[in-house]
Scaffold this motif. Sequence first.
Motif, mmCIF file in Angstrom:
data_model
loop_
_atom_site.group_PDB
_atom_site.id
_atom_site.type_symbol
_atom_site.label_atom_id
_atom_site.label_comp_id
_atom_site.label_asym_id
_atom_site.label_seq_id
_atom_site.Cartn_x
_atom_site.Cartn_y
_atom_site.Cartn_z
ATOM 1 N N ASN B 27 43.484 38.362 30.910
ATOM 2 C CA ASN B 27 43.471 39.641 31.585
ATOM 3 C C ASN B 27 44.415 40.640 30.908
ATOM 4 O O ASN B 27 44.039 41.775 30.614
ATOM 5 C CB ASN B 27 43.885 39.420 33.050
ATOM 6 C CG ASN B 27 43.276 40.459 33.942
ATOM 7 O OD1 ASN B 27 42.136 40.877 33.709
ATOM 8 N ND2 ASN B 27 44.025 40.914 34.932
ATOM 9 N N PHE B 95 34.572 42.519 30.763
ATOM 10 C CA PHE B 95 35.299 42.467 32.032
ATOM 11 C C PHE B 95 34.491 41.757 33.122
ATOM 12 O O PHE B 95 35.040 40.963 33.885
ATOM 13 C CB PHE B 95 35.711 43.878 32.495
ATOM 14 C CG PHE B 95 37.063 44.275 31.986
ATOM 15 C CD1 PHE B 95 37.218 45.242 31.017
ATOM 16 C CD2 PHE B 95 38.209 43.649 32.460
ATOM 17 C CE1 PHE B 95 38.480 45.590 30.534
ATOM 18 C CE2 PHE B 95 39.468 43.987 31.991
ATOM 19 C CZ PHE B 95 39.598 44.955 31.018
ATOM 20 N N SER B 96 33.174 42.033 33.169
ATOM 21 C CA SER B 96 32.359 41.322 34.170
ATOM 22 C C SER B 96 32.422 39.823 33.919
ATOM 23 O O SER B 96 32.504 39.026 34.861
ATOM 24 C CB SER B 96 30.885 41.747 34.123
ATOM 25 O OG SER B 96 30.736 43.065 33.780
ATOM 26 N N SER B 98 34.833 38.174 32.501
ATOM 27 C CA SER B 98 36.157 37.695 32.874
ATOM 28 C C SER B 98 36.276 37.542 34.399
ATOM 29 O O SER B 98 36.830 36.570 34.907
ATOM 30 C CB SER B 98 37.195 38.663 32.305
ATOM 31 O OG SER B 98 38.346 38.674 33.087
ATOM 32 N N ASP B 99 35.698 38.511 35.134
ATOM 33 C CA ASP B 99 35.705 38.413 36.601
ATOM 34 C C ASP B 99 34.947 37.174 37.072
ATOM 35 O O ASP B 99 35.391 36.460 37.977
ATOM 36 C CB ASP B 99 35.052 39.658 37.233
ATOM 37 C CG ASP B 99 35.914 40.893 37.051
ATOM 38 O OD1 ASP B 99 35.400 42.013 37.225
ATOM 39 O OD2 ASP B 99 37.117 40.726 36.726
ATOM 40 N N LEU B 100 33.819 36.943 36.416
ATOM 41 C CA LEU B 100 32.994 35.792 36.788
ATOM 42 C C LEU B 100 33.752 34.483 36.531
ATOM 43 O O LEU B 100 33.687 33.542 37.331
ATOM 44 C CB LEU B 100 31.690 35.832 35.981
ATOM 45 C CG LEU B 100 30.544 34.966 36.489
ATOM 46 C CD1 LEU B 100 30.207 35.309 37.929
ATOM 47 C CD2 LEU B 100 29.309 35.172 35.611
ATOM 48 N N HIS B 102 36.981 34.111 36.653
ATOM 49 C CA HIS B 102 37.931 34.012 37.762
ATOM 50 C C HIS B 102 37.270 33.383 38.977
ATOM 51 O O HIS B 102 37.809 32.483 39.613
ATOM 52 C CB HIS B 102 38.432 35.420 38.158
ATOM 53 C CG HIS B 102 39.648 35.837 37.401
ATOM 54 N ND1 HIS B 102 40.906 35.466 37.765
ATOM 55 C CD2 HIS B 102 39.788 36.594 36.292
ATOM 56 C CE1 HIS B 102 41.779 35.975 36.906
ATOM 57 N NE2 HIS B 102 41.123 36.660 36.007
ATOM 58 N N GLU B 103 36.076 33.892 39.280
ATOM 59 C CA GLU B 103 35.374 33.430 40.463
ATOM 60 C C GLU B 103 35.055 31.930 40.360
ATOM 61 O O GLU B 103 35.266 31.171 41.310
ATOM 62 C CB GLU B 103 34.087 34.241 40.638
ATOM 63 C CG GLU B 103 33.509 34.130 42.044
ATOM 64 C CD GLU B 103 32.109 34.747 42.133
ATOM 65 O OE1 GLU B 103 31.850 35.722 41.413
ATOM 66 O OE2 GLU B 103 31.293 34.251 42.896
#
Lengths: 121, 680
Positions: B27, B95-96, B98-100, B102-103
């Motif tokens: 991040n 970024f999407s 990276s968010d995924l 995380h999830e």
Amino acid sequence: MAFRVLLADDLYFMRMVQKEVLEAKGFQIVGEASTGTEAVAMYEQLRPDIVVLDITMPEMNGLEAMKRIFALEPDAKIIICSAIGQQSLIVDAINSGIKDFIVKPFKPERLLSAINKALQG
Amino acid sequence: MAFTGLDERKLLRAFLEEAEELLEKLNDNLLRLEKDASNPDSINEVFRLTHSLKSESALLGFARLSELAHRLEDVFDSIRAENLTLSRPLMDAIFSASDLIHEIISRISRGQTDSEIDTRTVIGELEQLGGFGFRSEPEQSIEAATAAAAGLDRGEPTLKSFQRFQVSEALERGEKICRLTVRVSDEAQLKYPRAYLVFNSLELITNVIHTFPNMTVPQDDRLYEQLTVLLSSDLPEERITAVCAVDLIEEPKLEVLDRTQVAELLSRRDEGQKASVSTSRSSRIESSSVRVDTNKLNEIWQLVGELTIYKAQLSQLHDRLSRRRGNESIKGEVERATDSLERITAEMQQAIMGTRMVPIAVLFNKFPRLVRDLSRKLGKNVELDIQGKDTEIDRTIVEGLSDPLTHIIRNSLDHGLEEPEERRKANKPEVGRISISAHQQGGKIVIEVADDGRGLDVGKIRKKAGIDSEISDEEVAQHIFSPGFSTKEDVTDLSGRGVGMDVVATRIREDLKGEVDVRSESGGGTLIRILLPLTLTILHSLVISCAGYYYAVPVQDIKETVKISEQDVIVEEKNVYYDYEGQKIAILGLQSVLLGRADEGAQLGPDNDGVVVEQRRGRACLLVDELVEEEDLVIKPISDLLNHRRLFSGATVLGDGRIIFILDTARIIEIGESGGFDGI
């Protein structure tokens, strides 16, 4: 007497996996290094029977560490831990004298077999 | 999960702890990249982080997470290699992703798996913006490649002349000729390096003559499921097969060839290049490369070559047109079109040339090990220095250079460098030094192998070859390359080199169209210098005319073009010389040379165009009717029938069937020095 192994990988997790696999088969892990610099220092101090060296490490990468270990001991037994995209680096390392390489992600028997064969040779 | 029998919960805990740390760093670095998209440290760091995440998650069996991380790694690998720039939409997709990640990690930490998460949309986006094709299962195409490989004549190689020489040399030394075959297990992920482990060990203890597939330049990895090595050795068979004791190397089979088999091997002649393995059915091999049949590349090359010739014709037409009056607007348009065509053709040529080039590292990288092990075997301490690994050179030249260069380095070690004792006595550092370097110089690649050993014994060479004292030491030293100069007995006797150096030279000069020379100082070492063309197919040439026909002179051989008038000329008996930079060089009329009457002397008019050509052995000045222009020509070999006086090194054919012959400057200088054909 158990063979003495030095593990070098920046990821604690990877070292732990390798340690579990090797200790289960009676190897003795004499040291764990998380950078190339550490690996070279530990090699000099501990003189293990074999080193498992990851290519991608901070500070000093595995290949540089390999070169320095060979400078300390031309007959050092080294196995390189690599990834699929690192073919040319592996060939470089073979030319320098490593005994074998394993490709991540690997199955435990690959590590064991590579180490056993390298220690025989 | 991939690890059974281990404490999985402990592993999972460790994984999650590490993953959290990785994600935090990921991040931070992505945010840094958003401000400065070209920050190399952050790019490298993200690459490393995604790489780690990929490996770790795969190990624990989180396939989707691993795949997502893998695709991110690919993206950053391309950015690192400057094949891809970090655009705004790409940054958003990253970024999407990276968010995924995380999830997924938080799901895993809650004891769930990654299997219900849809990663396809994000991966698709990354692939599209990253310019990667859709990834199908690679297994589907393996069959095609294997089938193609099986069609090749793997067991019975056709040997090149140098390899045949190696076989007969080995027989003379009393060695066995063997064929070793091994299989690389299907489980091996990287087959080429695995086969290389065996090949490399063999190279250290035996004399490797031929391998299938080629081990010097990596081919498609799937071809390396089987490796066949032809070698010579005097070691017991079990010592040779011992090199196969490597993980995932199976079914080693060593066969000692009997006399009939060897004879059969030697009698095979090269029947032209075998069609290379076409993998058109298996189109995807790596994300950023695709294999193309070299014949197809050559075809494209040929066509571009012809294009350059027509481009030249068009330029000439335009010149003629512009000398006439009228039609100004059309003239302008033709000029612009011609200029664009010229630029595009040049770029096209560059681009196609690029497809044939590989860094010379593929060859140089095998030398550290060779030197290390050989030096130990010989009990000598050697330091090896390698420079210029990035120098790019034609793939076919690399392949042809491997054996001669290995030979030269072995010689340096074996005969050039002294024993430690001898070095001590000569007040030299005990550790000997060998340096190998490559760099590009104009249109040529220069490769140098230097050692600080004892040097050549010029006196002995002089005596052996019966050369009188007028000839300089430097010239005498070149005799190590003369055909038939060295025989086995001479080798050790001649304090040095000489083993098969004539063969090395023939290989470099004839097969690779290169040059090789040696400089040596008694006690001070030896330097072998090899000059090679960048490529064997396109030749930058000066087109000249003579008696109504066009000929070409390779630009790399041209020292200068000059205007010669009578006062520049020195006449001695029937020979005419030109005073060039204080050196007397022969003037040859091209027409007399072509007619085989070079001994008649050149006929000079008041103002003549001359081309001064230069080779290692000397210079000559060639009188021509007209200098036409410089062109990149695609060379084709010509038959001996058309070339019985060996005046040409090749020819190029124009679209309308006209032929331009390429003059062999070395031969012309030879004629000039010997005062015509009679002297040869």
